[in-house]
Write a protein that holds these residues in place. Structure first.
Motif, PDB file in Angstrom:
ATOM      1  N   PHE A 191       0.838  -1.109   0.069  1.00  0.00           N
ATOM      2  CA  PHE A 191      -0.132  -0.046   0.010  1.00  0.00           C
ATOM      3  C   PHE A 191       0.860   1.270   0.107  1.00  0.00           C
ATOM      4  O   PHE A 191       0.400   2.267   0.125  1.00  0.00           O
ATOM      5  N   SER A 192       2.418   1.056  -0.098  1.00  0.00           N
ATOM      6  CA  SER A 192       3.032   2.028  -0.105  1.00  0.00           C
ATOM      7  C   SER A 192       2.756   3.253  -1.375  1.00  0.00           C
ATOM      8  O   SER A 192       3.076   4.458  -1.222  1.00  0.00           O
ATOM      9  N   ASP A 221      -2.935  -0.185 -15.313  1.00  0.00           N
ATOM     10  CA  ASP A 221      -2.410   0.442 -16.448  1.00  0.00           C
ATOM     11  C   ASP A 221      -3.047   1.496 -17.297  1.00  0.00           C
ATOM     12  O   ASP A 221      -3.133   1.676 -18.535  1.00  0.00           O
ATOM     13  N   TRP A 222      -4.145   2.233 -16.498  1.00  0.00           N
ATOM     14  CA  TRP A 222      -4.640   3.275 -17.161  1.00  0.00           C
ATOM     15  C   TRP A 222      -5.866   3.039 -18.090  1.00  0.00           C
ATOM     16  O   TRP A 222      -6.430   3.711 -18.728  1.00  0.00           O
ATOM     17  N   ARG A 223      -6.210   1.449 -18.308  1.00  0.00           N
ATOM     18  CA  ARG A 223      -7.083   1.163 -19.008  1.00  0.00           C
ATOM     19  C   ARG A 223      -8.492   0.984 -18.613  1.00  0.00           C
ATOM     20  O   ARG A 223      -9.037  -0.215 -17.816  1.00  0.00           O
ATOM     21  N   GLU A 251      -7.019   6.350  -5.979  1.00  0.00           N
ATOM     22  CA  GLU A 251      -7.454   6.349  -7.636  1.00  0.00           C
ATOM     23  C   GLU A 251      -6.062   6.347  -8.420  1.00  0.00           C
ATOM     24  O   GLU A 251      -6.175   5.529  -9.319  1.00  0.00           O
ATOM     25  N   PHE A 252      -5.081   6.897  -7.925  1.00  0.00           N
ATOM     26  CA  PHE A 252      -4.154   6.880  -8.783  1.00  0.00           C
ATOM     27  C   PHE A 252      -3.211   5.537  -8.687  1.00  0.00           C
ATOM     28  O   PHE A 252      -2.780   5.077  -9.758  1.00  0.00           O
ATOM     29  N   LEU A 253      -3.643   4.816  -7.530  1.00  0.00           N
ATOM     30  CA  LEU A 253      -2.967   3.519  -7.527  1.00  0.00           C
ATOM     31  C   LEU A 253      -3.775   2.635  -8.197  1.00  0.00           C
ATOM     32  O   LEU A 253      -3.115   1.725  -8.877  1.00  0.00           O
ATOM     33  N   VAL A 254      -4.996   2.715  -8.314  1.00  0.00           N
ATOM     34  CA  VAL A 254      -5.687   1.766  -9.083  1.00  0.00           C
ATOM     35  C   VAL A 254      -5.525   2.013 -10.654  1.00  0.00           C
ATOM     36  O   VAL A 254      -5.220   1.084 -11.129  1.00  0.00           O
TER      37      VAL A 254
END
Length: 315
Positions: free
Chosen positions: A9-10, A171-173, A163-166
Motif C-alpha cells: 500500500f506504499s 495500466d490506465w485502461r 485512484e492513482f494506485l488503481v
C-alpha cells in the motif's frame, strides 16, 4: 490508534495532481440501453470479443476466492455498497458495472492489507469515483460519494491517492469492455423482428446486476455473460422461450464460446430462481440517469473519519 501500511500500500503515499482525472474521455462502450445498436457491424462486435480478455481478471481469479486467499464476502459487501450508491445517485448501470470491473482487476493484481476492513472500502470508493468520472455527466464530490452505510469516511486526498494506485495497477485502461458492449447486439440477433428487443435489454440488465455480487461469475468473460443474460431474459417471453436454444448462441458472432455460454447460462438460471425465492421485491439498478442533488448530513452518523498522514499511519 495507529496502523502501519503493508508494503503493497506504499503507493498511496505518492504525490499526484488532484485534477488528473477531470479530462477523462467517455468509455468506448455505449451506456444507452435502447435498440439503436442493432445496426452495429458484426465485425466490430467480433473485435470486442477478441479484445475482452484484456479487461478481465486472470483465469485463476475465481480459484483465489475458492481457496480463501481472497475474501468473497468482502467482495460481496463492496459490490453491494456500489449498487446502493448507484441507486442513490441514479448513476447509469454501466457506471456500477465498471466500478466492479476495476475492483476485480485490482484485487487480482494487487493484494490489500487485511486491516479492519478499511482498505477494501477505500478501494470501493476509488473504483466508483473513477467509473463515475468516466460515465456520468454530474459526479458528486468525493465526500458526498461516501454514503449508504459506510463505516469510514476518507479525506479526498486519500481517495485521490487510491485512484492513482488503481490507475497504475490497471495500466490506465479504464475503457473496459463489459456485457453492455454486447447486450444490444445479442438482443437483436435473438429477436430480428425487434418486437421484444427493448424488454430483452432491460431484463438482461436486471439479471446481470442481480448476479454481479456473486463471485462465481468472475470466471466468465463479458460476451458470455451478455449472451447468457439475453437467453435468460428470453425465457420470460412465451413467444421466444419455445424457440430459444442456448446452444445456437455462438452463431450470433464469431469468437463466442458455446461451452462458456452454456455454463454461464446454467449458473444464471439457478441464480434467477434463487434470487426470486430470496428477494422477490429486490431493488435493481435504474436504467435512466436521474441525478439528485442531495447533501449528506454529517451529524449523528456514527462513522469513523479516517485520516492517512504522510507517515503511513491512521489516526
Amino acid at each position: 490508534m495507529s496502523v502501519s501500511y503493508s508494503d503493497c500500500f506504499s503507493d498511496l503515499l505518492c504525490c499526484e495532481d488532484s485534477g488528473i482525472l477531470s479530462d477523462e474521455s467517455p468509455a468506448e462502450c455505449s451506456s444507452d440501453f435502447d435498440s439503436s445498436s442493432c445496426g452495429v457491424e458484426e465485425e466490430s462486435i467480433a473485435g470486442y470479443i477478441e479484445d475482452e480478455r484484456h479487461f478481465v481478471p486472470g483465469v485463476d481469479y475465481l480459484s483465489q476466492f475458492q481457496s480463501c486467499s481472497l475474501d468473497a464476502s468482502a467482495r460481496e459487501q463492496s459490490v453491494a455498497w456500489i449498487l446502493k450508491v448507484q441507486a442513490y445517485y441514479g448513476f447509469q448501470p454501466l457506471t456500477a458495472y465498471l466500478s466492479v470491473n476495476y475492483l476485480d482487476r485490482f484485487l487480482y493484481s494487487r493484494r490489500l492489507p487485511q486491516t479492519n476492513g478499511w482498505p477494501m472500502q477505500l478501494l470501493s470508493v476509488a473504483c466508483l469515483s473513477l467509473a463515475a468520472k468516466m460515465e456520468e455527466p454530474l459526479v458528486p464530490s468525493l465526500l458526498d460519494l461516501q454514503v449508504e452505510g459506510v463505516k469510514y469516511i476518507f479525506e479526498p486526498r486519500t481517495i485521490r491517492r487510491m485512484e492513482f494506485l488503481v490507475l497504475s495497477v490497471l495500466d490506465w485502461r479504464l475503457r473496459s469492455i463489459t456485457p453492455f458492449t454486447f447486450i444490444n447486439f445479442f438482443a437483436c440477433k435473438l429477436d430480428p423482428t425487434g418486437n421484444y428487443v427493448a424488454f430483452l435489454i432491460k431484463r438482461a440488465t436486471e439479471i446481470i446486476f442481480s448476479n454481479v455480487q456473486e463471485a462465481s461469475f468472475v470466471e466468465y468473460w463479458p460476451s458470455s455473460i451478455a449472451a447468457a443474460a439475453i437467453l435468460s431474459a428470453a425465457n420470460e417471453i412465451p413467444n421466444l422461450s419455445l424457440i430459444v436454444d442456448p446452444q445456437h448462441a455462438e452463431s450470433w458472432c464469431d469468437g463466442l464460446n458455446k461451452e462458456k455460454i452454456m455454463r454461464c447460462y446454467s449458473l444464471m438460471q439457478d441464480m434467477v430462481v434463487d434470487n426470486k425465492r430470496r428477494n422477490p421485491a429486490k431493488m435493481l439498478p435504474q436504467l435512466r440517469v436521474t441525478i439528485r442533488a442531495r447533501m449528506r448530513e454529517t451529524s449523528g452518523w456514527g462513522v469513523v473519519v479516517v485520516v492517512i498522514d504522510f507517515n503511513g499511519s491512521i489516526d
